[in-house]
Design an enzyme around this catalytic site. Structure first.
Site, PDB file in Angstrom:
ATOM      1  N   ASP A  19       3.905 -16.395  -0.403  1.00  0.00           N
ATOM      2  CA  ASP A  19       5.190 -16.278  -0.774  1.00  0.00           C
ATOM      3  C   ASP A  19       6.334 -16.486   0.284  1.00  0.00           C
ATOM      4  O   ASP A  19       7.532 -16.376   0.336  1.00  0.00           O
ATOM      5  CB  ASP A  19       5.762 -14.537  -1.256  1.00  0.00           C
ATOM      6  CG  ASP A  19       5.320 -13.618  -0.349  1.00  0.00           C
ATOM      7  OD1 ASP A  19       4.896 -13.980   0.735  1.00  0.00           O
ATOM      8  OD2 ASP A  19       5.695 -12.380  -0.570  1.00  0.00           O
ATOM      9  N   SER A  20       5.629 -16.993   1.474  1.00  0.00           N
ATOM     10  CA  SER A  20       6.459 -17.314   2.541  1.00  0.00           C
ATOM     11  C   SER A  20       7.169 -18.667   2.149  1.00  0.00           C
ATOM     12  O   SER A  20       8.071 -19.229   2.591  1.00  0.00           O
ATOM     13  CB  SER A  20       5.491 -17.953   3.821  1.00  0.00           C
ATOM     14  OG  SER A  20       4.438 -18.718   3.243  1.00  0.00           O
TER      15      SER A  20
ATOM     16  N   ASP B 269      -0.051 -15.828  -4.111  1.00  0.00           N
ATOM     17  CA  ASP B 269       0.524 -14.820  -3.582  1.00  0.00           C
ATOM     18  C   ASP B 269       1.573 -13.941  -4.401  1.00  0.00           C
ATOM     19  O   ASP B 269       2.653 -14.482  -4.404  1.00  0.00           O
ATOM     20  CB  ASP B 269       1.013 -15.366  -2.123  1.00  0.00           C
ATOM     21  CG  ASP B 269       1.194 -14.063  -1.123  1.00  0.00           C
ATOM     22  OD1 ASP B 269       0.800 -13.137  -1.137  1.00  0.00           O
ATOM     23  OD2 ASP B 269       1.926 -14.397  -0.170  1.00  0.00           O
TER      24      ASP B 269
ATOM     25  N   LYS C 122      -3.430 -12.616  -4.028  1.00  0.00           N
ATOM     26  CA  LYS C 122      -3.292 -11.800  -2.748  1.00  0.00           C
ATOM     27  C   LYS C 122      -2.023 -10.632  -2.869  1.00  0.00           C
ATOM     28  O   LYS C 122      -1.275 -11.332  -3.466  1.00  0.00           O
ATOM     29  CB  LYS C 122      -2.891 -12.589  -1.455  1.00  0.00           C
ATOM     30  CG  LYS C 122      -2.672 -11.757  -0.227  1.00  0.00           C
ATOM     31  CD  LYS C 122      -2.579 -12.612   1.100  1.00  0.00           C
ATOM     32  CE  LYS C 122      -1.200 -13.121   1.333  1.00  0.00           C
ATOM     33  NZ  LYS C 122      -0.156 -12.087   1.449  1.00  0.00           N
TER      34      LYS C 122
ATOM     35  N   GLU D  82      -0.003  -7.432  -0.812  1.00  0.00           N
ATOM     36  CA  GLU D  82       0.525  -6.595   0.384  1.00  0.00           C
ATOM     37  C   GLU D  82       0.252  -5.208   0.216  1.00  0.00           C
ATOM     38  O   GLU D  82       0.663  -4.632  -0.796  1.00  0.00           O
ATOM     39  CB  GLU D  82       1.667  -6.775   0.779  1.00  0.00           C
ATOM     40  CG  GLU D  82       2.068  -8.446   1.231  1.00  0.00           C
ATOM     41  CD  GLU D  82       3.448  -8.451   1.947  1.00  0.00           C
ATOM     42  OE1 GLU D  82       4.307  -7.514   1.955  1.00  0.00           O
ATOM     43  OE2 GLU D  82       3.809  -9.570   2.066  1.00  0.00           O
TER      44      GLU D  82
ATOM     45  N   GLU E 257      -2.213  -9.098   9.610  1.00  0.00           N
ATOM     46  CA  GLU E 257      -1.122  -9.902  10.100  1.00  0.00           C
ATOM     47  C   GLU E 257      -0.286  -8.941  11.170  1.00  0.00           C
ATOM     48  O   GLU E 257       0.012  -7.875  10.924  1.00  0.00           O
ATOM     49  CB  GLU E 257       0.129 -10.191   8.995  1.00  0.00           C
ATOM     50  CG  GLU E 257       1.132 -10.734   9.544  1.00  0.00           C
ATOM     51  CD  GLU E 257       2.121 -11.528   8.571  1.00  0.00           C
ATOM     52  OE1 GLU E 257       1.941 -11.376   7.441  1.00  0.00           O
ATOM     53  OE2 GLU E 257       3.189 -12.100   8.937  1.00  0.00           O
TER      54      GLU E 257
END
Ligand code: KIV
Length: 272
Positions: free
Chosen positions: A56-57, A95, A125, A127, A194
């Site tokens: 999602d970057s 993501d 993925k 978080e 991270e």
């Protein structure tokens, strides 16, 4: 532009969750890179990158947002499908963007399933550690491979008031170890660590059998992930995080090439 699928990687070998486990068993570094379109995904596969994260970057790197919060599920799905088309054999991870998995377990399952059914992704993925356990357990139960992500969580940037190293204080470090163990128990196939101290990343990696993938977490994790735009210098003159290394300045090269095109058309040198 057509995407060449001729790669130097063993293109007949599809990377699966089993391949990832074998990497860890053999002590082989697991390489992961972000990509957001078919062209750069094909570059990554051609260069021998086995796992591609459609991070999602993309919010910061290709969509022009100032962080990852505004990225929508539909944007993420479209980019994940493009990456799959460009890199047919890589392990492609979609993501899940902010609020696509936090509202309810049911919504998370439905949204995660779209990455597999509509995009051909190999995993999703999301978080969060212990707090996300009910979601992760359900996804794994229904057969959706999940990559965990703990430490610095970019989707919590507003709550945290910025990006900072996590796990420096003892209580935070202990909480991260508990998160990692819970993710392993829930059955994630990999976990991203991270922005955590190197010694803590090393300690977590030694305590879990699940492959750990670090970014800003030092050299002791089982693998490394980097953001493609940082690695290639796509954002000419832009910010580069401390943990990143620029291997090229493609942004500068592109601007120079476009300038030359502009000048040749203006001068009448092109088309000849
Ligand atoms: O979105 C992303 O690129 C990520 C990596 C930084 C792990 O989550």
């Amino acid at each position: 532009m057509p995407v060449s699928l001729n790669t130097t990687m063993n293109t007949n070998q599809k990377i699966t969750v089993r391949t990832l486990r074998d990497y860890k068993a053999r002590g082989e570094n697991i390489l992961m890179l972000t990509a957001y379109d078919a062209c750069t995904a094909a570059w990554a596969e051609a260069a021998g990158v086995p796992t591609i994260l459609v991070g999602d970057s993309m919010g910061n790197t290709v969509l022009g947002y100032s962080n990852t919060i505004p990225v929508t599920l539909e944007e993420s799905l479209a980019h994940t499908a493009a990456v799959r088309r460009g890199a047919p054999n890589a392990f492609v991870i979609g993501d899940m963007p902010f609020l696509s998995y936090q509202v309810s377990v049911e919504e998370a399952v439905r949204n995660a399933g779209r990455y597999l059914k509509e995009c051909g992704a190999d995993a999703v993925k999301l978080e969060g550690g212990l707090a996300m356990l009910p979601v992760i357990e359900r996804l794994v139960t229904v057969g959706i491979p999940v990559v965990g992500h703990i430490g610095l969580l970019p989707q919590s940037v507003l709550k945290d008031g910025g990006y900072r190293l996590h796990g420096k204080a003892d209580d935070e470090a202990q909480a991260l170890v508990a998160d990692a163990k819970a993710l392993e128990k829930a059955g994630v196939c990999m976990m991203v660590l991270e922005g955590i101290p190197h010694e803590l990343a090393a300690s977590i990696t030694a305590q879990v059998a699940t492959p750990t993938i670090g970014i800003g977490a030092g050299p002791a994790t089982d693998g490394q992930v980097q953001v493609l735009a940082d690695l290639l210098g796509l954002n000419a003159g832009g910010f580069t995080p401390k943990h990143a290394k620029r291997y090229a300045e493609l942004g500068e090269t592109a601007i120079a090439a476009i300038r030359q095109y502009v000048s040749e058309v203006k001068n009448g040198d092109f088309p000849a």
